[in-house]
Design an enzyme around this catalytic site. Structure first.
Site, PDB file in Angstrom:
ATOM      1  N   MET A 318       0.823  -1.215   0.000  1.00 26.31           N
ATOM      2  CA  MET A 318       0.000   0.000   0.000  1.00 26.31           C
ATOM      3  C   MET A 318       0.858   1.267   0.000  1.00 26.31           C
ATOM      4  SD  MET A 318      -2.897  -1.161  -0.404  1.00 26.31           S
ATOM      5  CE  MET A 318      -4.003   0.211  -0.202  1.00 26.31           C
ATOM      6  N   ASP A 338      10.504   3.035   6.453  1.00 28.97           N
ATOM      7  CA  ASP A 338      10.301   1.595   6.645  1.00 28.97           C
ATOM      8  C   ASP A 338      11.619   1.042   7.183  1.00 28.97           C
ATOM      9  OD1 ASP A 338       9.581  -1.191   6.384  1.00 28.97           O
ATOM     10  OD2 ASP A 338       8.104  -0.607   4.866  1.00 28.97           O
ATOM     11  N   LYS A 401       1.067  -0.351  15.101  1.00 30.67           N
ATOM     12  CA  LYS A 401       0.565   0.975  14.731  1.00 30.67           C
ATOM     13  C   LYS A 401       0.674   1.915  15.942  1.00 30.67           C
ATOM     14  CE  LYS A 401      -2.573  -0.444  10.954  1.00 30.67           C
ATOM     15  NZ  LYS A 401      -1.999  -0.105   9.671  1.00 30.67           N
ATOM     16  N   HIS A 444      -8.752   5.019   3.841  1.00 36.53           N
ATOM     17  CA  HIS A 444      -8.648   3.639   3.364  1.00 36.53           C
ATOM     18  C   HIS A 444      -8.580   3.600   1.841  1.00 36.53           C
ATOM     19  CE1 HIS A 444     -10.567  -0.582   2.963  1.00 36.53           C
ATOM     20  NE2 HIS A 444      -9.261  -0.680   3.071  1.00 36.53           N
ATOM     21  N   ASN A 494     -15.891  -2.930   3.159  1.00 38.47           N
ATOM     22  CA  ASN A 494     -15.692  -4.265   3.715  1.00 38.47           C
ATOM     23  C   ASN A 494     -16.895  -4.719   4.528  1.00 38.47           C
ATOM     24  OD1 ASN A 494     -13.288  -4.859   2.506  1.00 38.47           O
ATOM     25  ND2 ASN A 494     -12.036  -4.015   4.157  1.00 38.47           N
TER      26      ASN A 494
HETATM   27  P1  NAI Z   1       2.660  -4.865   3.579  1.00 38.46           P
HETATM   28  O1  NAI Z   1       2.994  -6.004   4.490  1.00 38.46           O
HETATM   29  O2  NAI Z   1       2.812  -5.036   2.118  1.00 38.46           O
HETATM   30  O3  NAI Z   1       3.543  -3.609   3.991  1.00 38.46           O
HETATM   31  C1  NAI Z   1       3.674  -3.138   5.291  1.00 38.46           C
HETATM   32  C2  NAI Z   1       5.007  -2.442   5.389  1.00 38.46           C
HETATM   33  O4  NAI Z   1       5.074  -1.821   6.660  1.00 38.46           O
HETATM   34  C3  NAI Z   1       6.211  -3.383   5.286  1.00 38.46           C
HETATM   35  O5  NAI Z   1       7.083  -2.910   4.299  1.00 38.46           O
HETATM   36  C4  NAI Z   1       6.842  -3.295   6.651  1.00 38.46           C
HETATM   37  O6  NAI Z   1       8.248  -3.410   6.618  1.00 38.46           O
HETATM   38  C5  NAI Z   1       6.396  -1.920   7.084  1.00 38.46           C
HETATM   39  N1  NAI Z   1       6.489  -1.710   8.513  1.00 38.46           N
HETATM   40  C6  NAI Z   1       6.174  -2.557   9.506  1.00 38.46           C
HETATM   41  N2  NAI Z   1       6.406  -1.967  10.687  1.00 38.46           N
HETATM   42  C7  NAI Z   1       6.865  -0.733  10.439  1.00 38.46           C
HETATM   43  C8  NAI Z   1       7.277   0.344  11.260  1.00 38.46           C
HETATM   44  N3  NAI Z   1       7.261   0.240  12.565  1.00 38.46           N
HETATM   45  N4  NAI Z   1       7.690   1.466  10.642  1.00 38.46           N
HETATM   46  C9  NAI Z   1       7.696   1.569   9.307  1.00 38.46           C
HETATM   47  N5  NAI Z   1       7.324   0.578   8.479  1.00 38.46           N
HETATM   48  C10 NAI Z   1       6.916  -0.565   9.053  1.00 38.46           C
HETATM   49  O7  NAI Z   1       1.203  -4.438   3.983  1.00 38.46           O
HETATM   50  P2  NAI Z   1       0.138  -3.631   3.102  1.00 38.46           P
HETATM   51  O8  NAI Z   1      -0.668  -4.594   2.359  1.00 38.46           O
HETATM   52  O9  NAI Z   1       0.816  -2.539   2.400  1.00 38.46           O
HETATM   53  O10 NAI Z   1      -0.788  -3.037   4.245  1.00 38.46           O
HETATM   54  C11 NAI Z   1      -0.434  -1.889   4.981  1.00 38.46           C
HETATM   55  C12 NAI Z   1      -1.684  -1.329   5.627  1.00 38.46           C
HETATM   56  O11 NAI Z   1      -2.625  -1.031   4.615  1.00 38.46           O
HETATM   57  C13 NAI Z   1      -2.373  -2.283   6.570  1.00 38.46           C
HETATM   58  O12 NAI Z   1      -2.925  -1.538   7.638  1.00 38.46           O
HETATM   59  C14 NAI Z   1      -3.458  -2.904   5.728  1.00 38.46           C
HETATM   60  O13 NAI Z   1      -4.559  -3.351   6.475  1.00 38.46           O
HETATM   61  C15 NAI Z   1      -3.856  -1.713   4.881  1.00 38.46           C
HETATM   62  N6  NAI Z   1      -4.501  -2.013   3.612  1.00 38.46           N
HETATM   63  C16 NAI Z   1      -4.075  -3.015   2.793  1.00 38.46           C
HETATM   64  C17 NAI Z   1      -4.717  -3.253   1.581  1.00 38.46           C
HETATM   65  C18 NAI Z   1      -4.214  -4.290   0.624  1.00 38.46           C
HETATM   66  O14 NAI Z   1      -4.903  -4.571  -0.362  1.00 38.46           O
HETATM   67  N7  NAI Z   1      -3.030  -4.879   0.842  1.00 38.46           N
HETATM   68  C19 NAI Z   1      -5.880  -2.458   1.159  1.00 38.46           C
HETATM   69  C20 NAI Z   1      -6.179  -1.378   2.062  1.00 38.46           C
HETATM   70  C21 NAI Z   1      -5.538  -1.194   3.239  1.00 38.46           C
END
Ligand code: NAI
Length: 669
Positions: A318, A338, A401, A444, A494
């Site tokens: 995202m 990140d 978070k 979102h 959702n």
């Molecule tokens: P992802 O797992 O692809 O990416 C998350 C990233 O956050 C990773 O690169 C990780 O290293 C990083 N991260 C973890 N802890 C961290 C920290 N303390 N500081 C900085 N970076 C950190 O996950 P994704 O899919 O991008 O999801 C991220 C958020 O977006 C979640 O809350 C998810 O629920 C939401 N989301 C996801 C969707 C999807 O289709 N994948 C759609 C809409 C929302």
């Protein structure tokens, strides 16, 4: 002469200027039709005084946008309406047979009933302004051309009309000229009226070089078959009434004299109008207009906070998508944080997508200059000192978070907007670890962010009005369509989807074949069925959101398949379907342990799966998560791919009588 059409004798040419007062666009309002009748009658009476007639708009950059959609969408007495259509068409026939040359001088949009008006004239001249667009888009708003378009356009340009009309194609001036839809194009900035007069005099003198060869329509049936195939391809096999009826009007009307053809067109027009899909499509058009400009939802007088720099937390799926969106839409600097190992792959991904866009000529700026705007960091550097908004997209884990917000708040300005992209955690809960939580809000996004239009904006209890309005301004800057809602498990989209998924899993356990469930919903118009969608998105994600975030009891089929470690075709290669696409035999005993067999008709399946949408929608309104059914429909159309010809689930429930059956009243007022 009347109020809207004003005729002036200019050197022996009748120059008729038309301008529907108080409207941005000229449309065929009742007043405009009545006034046109008066003008036409006086032209017929006085035609011997004129060499010809020029029709030109009194508006600066709009010729005529055609039918008034408010009028078309309203409930009407169809017998009366048919009478109105016949009278309207009869006027066009009279204009066509006026006996002196007529010219449409086109500046800006000339569409639908506006272009049909121009089609009744001897010739058409247009400016090459970017705003000049010409065509018959009726099929895109659920109807068919009803002012002779299906009869006159193919008789003018031949087979291409069979493709243009069902597609609702609208062409820029140059392309319309190539297709023969107009006869002359002049550069923007030249005096259109003067050029139209010259053109008219050339026509009078027989020196305009108008190509008026009757097109060869001898292979009409074959061409219609091909056109029908194209329509069905575009709708994934669904015979949506409007394009099908447009083809019918051409198929039958082009084989008879035009007077009869016009009657056939009216029959098809009324049939299209009777279909609920017509009202559904018109509703989608209004929803699009409503959500096209999020800034219009900001109360007058509110000055949005200027955004000069973005921050993004998390460089995963995202975070990357959000950055691509920021770069391409705003060209503003972004700092992204990140873990160190995630920075390189994140940058490489963003570059790859931008390069792909550049290769398709979809990027105005060089990739390098956009990439130079991104600053990837692994620490809380000074780069965060002057960010105006931070969008958080780290793991969907409340503890992570919380920790991130605790670290973030001291390093950003205290008026920096903080938005979370959580897909399922309550905004109210997360706001607990934010300093000045009035600036905290849910934003979102949907994946892939740079392609998906929707943005859910979630107001927590602490969120201030100013933050909601500022987020609407950001939404506009990012080119997104907003659904503003109060905090709620699953927000809007959702919340709507999960009860529908649950029903589909229950059907699996009853012994209904997964491919039949998916096929039924694709026939309904969704881009993908519920089982395949779960497989694609990730069975683990669905399971965790359902059980952890929404606190729902998982249906047996989902529970078993998750517990067996099948996380989805894209996740670990094991899901409901095999890589080849068929149902996976290993999944079958898990989803249907008692090996039951059950058959439902397609309509029964559609009814059973559509009803949960409506029950949730009703609850969202009862709980005041959203103020209006329109917000739910916007979310479903642009977040889920709900078919636009159905106008959104709430509108469709109104149109097919489901809302009245379930709740005794319609959702839309
Ligand atoms: P992802 O797992 O692809 O990416 C998350 C990233 O956050 C990773 O690169 C990780 O290293 C990083 N991260 C973890 N802890 C961290 C920290 N303390 N500081 C900085 N970076 C950190 O996950 P994704 O899919 O991008 O999801 C991220 C958020 O977006 C979640 O809350 C998810 O629920 C939401 N989301 C996801 C969707 C999807 O289709 N994948 C759609 C809409 C929302």
């Amino acid at each position: 002469m009347g109020q809207i059409f004003a005729c002036e004798n200019q050197d022996g040419i009748a120059v008729v200027k038309f301008d529907v007062p108080g409207e941005q666009m000229n449309t065929w309002t009742e007043g405009a039709i009545a006034d046109f009748a008066v003008t036409l009658a006086s032209l017929e009476k006085e035609k011997s005084a004129y060499k010809g007639v020029i029709f030109i708009s009194g508006k600066a950059s709009n010729f005529h946008a055609g039918a008034n959609l408010n009028m078309l969408g309203a409930e009407k007495d169809l017998a009366e309406f048919r009478k109105g259509c016949d009278e309207f068409n009869a006027m066009f026939v009279r204009l066509e047979n006026l006996g002196i040359p007529t010219v449409a001088a086109i500046n800006g949009p000339c569409m639908g009933g506006g272009y049909e008006f121009a089609l009744t004239m001897t010739a058409r001249i247009a400016t090459d302004s970017k705003r000049t667009t010409i065509g018959l888009p009726e099929c895109n708003v659920g109807v068919i051309p009803g002012g002779g378009g299906t009869q006159r356009l193919p008789r003018l340009i031949g087979y291409p009309a069979l493709d243009f009309i069902p597609r609702g194609a609208v062409l820029p001036a140059g392309k319309a000229l190539e297709a023969g839809m107009i006869d002359r194009v002049i550069p923007e900035g030249e005096n259109l009226l003067a050029k139209a007069k010259e053109f008219l005099l050339e026509i009078v003198a027989g020196a305009a070089g108008l190509k008026r060869v009757k097109p060869d329509l001898s292979a009409l049936d074959t061409a219609l078959e091909a056109a029908k195939k194209n329509v069905l391809k575009a709708t994934r096999g669904r015979a949506i009434p409007a394009p099908m009826l447009a083809l019918k009007a051409m198929s039958e009307g082009l084989k008879v004299p035009i007077e009869q053809g016009l009657k056939i067109e009216t029959d098809c027009f009324i049939e299209a109008l009777k279909a609920p899909e017509s009202k559904g499509t018109i509703n989608t058009f209004f929803l699009k207009t409503l959500s096209d400009k999020p800034q219009a939802m900001i109360p007058k007088g509110f000055e949005p906070k200027p955004i000069r720099k973005y921050g993004v937390l998390g460089f995963g799926t995202m975070g990357r998508g959000i950055i691509i969106n920021i770069l391409t839409r705003t060209k503003l600097p972004v700092v992204v944080k990140d873990v160190a190992g995630a920075l390189e792959p994140g940058m490489a991904f963003v570059r790859k997508i931008l390069e792909g866009m550049a290769a398709k000529n979809r990027l105005k700026d060089p990739v390098d200059s956009l990439m130079a705007l991104v600053k990837p960091v692994a620490e809380w550097t000074d780069d965060f000192k002057d960010v105006d908004i931070v969008i958080e997209a780290v793991f969907e884990d409340p503890a992570i978070k919380d920790q991130v917000y605790k670290e973030l708040c001291p390093v950003v300005p205290k008026d920096c907007i903080l938005a979370t992209n959580t897909s399922s955690l309550p905004v109210d809960k997360l706001s607990g670890s934010v300093l000045h939580p009035e600036r905290f809000i849910g934003a979102h996004f949907f994946s892939p962010v740079w392609m998906m239009d929707l943005l859910e904006i979630i107001r927590g209890k602490a969120t201030s009005d100013a933050t909601v309005n500022n987020m609407l301004a950001v939404c506009a800057a990012l080119g997104k369509r907003p659904v503003v809602c109060n905090d709620n498990p699953g927000f809007v989209v959702n919340a709507m989807l999960f009860p529908y998924f649950i029903k589909s899993f229950e059907l699996l356990a009853e012994g209904v074949a997964m491919e039949k469930i998916d096929a039924a919903m694709m026939k309904f118009g969704l881009p993908v069925g519920p089982i395949r969608l779960t497989d694609e998105v990730g069975i683990d994600v669905s399971y965790l959101v359902l059980t952890k975030s929404l606190g729902m009891v998982p249906p047996v089929a989902l529970e078993n398949i998750y517990k067996a470690g099948r996380y989805g075709r894209n996740k670990n290669g094991k899901g409901f379907y095999t890589q080849e696409g068929g149902p996976d035999p290993e999944a079958l005993p898990l989803i249907n342990p008692d090996n039951k067999q059950k058959e439902y008709s397609v309509t029964e399946l559609q009814d059973m799966l559509f009803t949960p949408f409506i029950k949730t929608g009703y609850e969202l309104l009862q709980k005041k998560v959203v103020a209006d059914p329109r917000a739910i429909d916007i979310g479903a159309i642009w977040g889920v791919g709900f078919p636009s010809d159905k106008g959104g689930p709430m509108k469709w429930a109104d149109l097919i009588g489901l809302s009245e059956k379930l709740y005794g009243k319609k959702f839309y007022k």
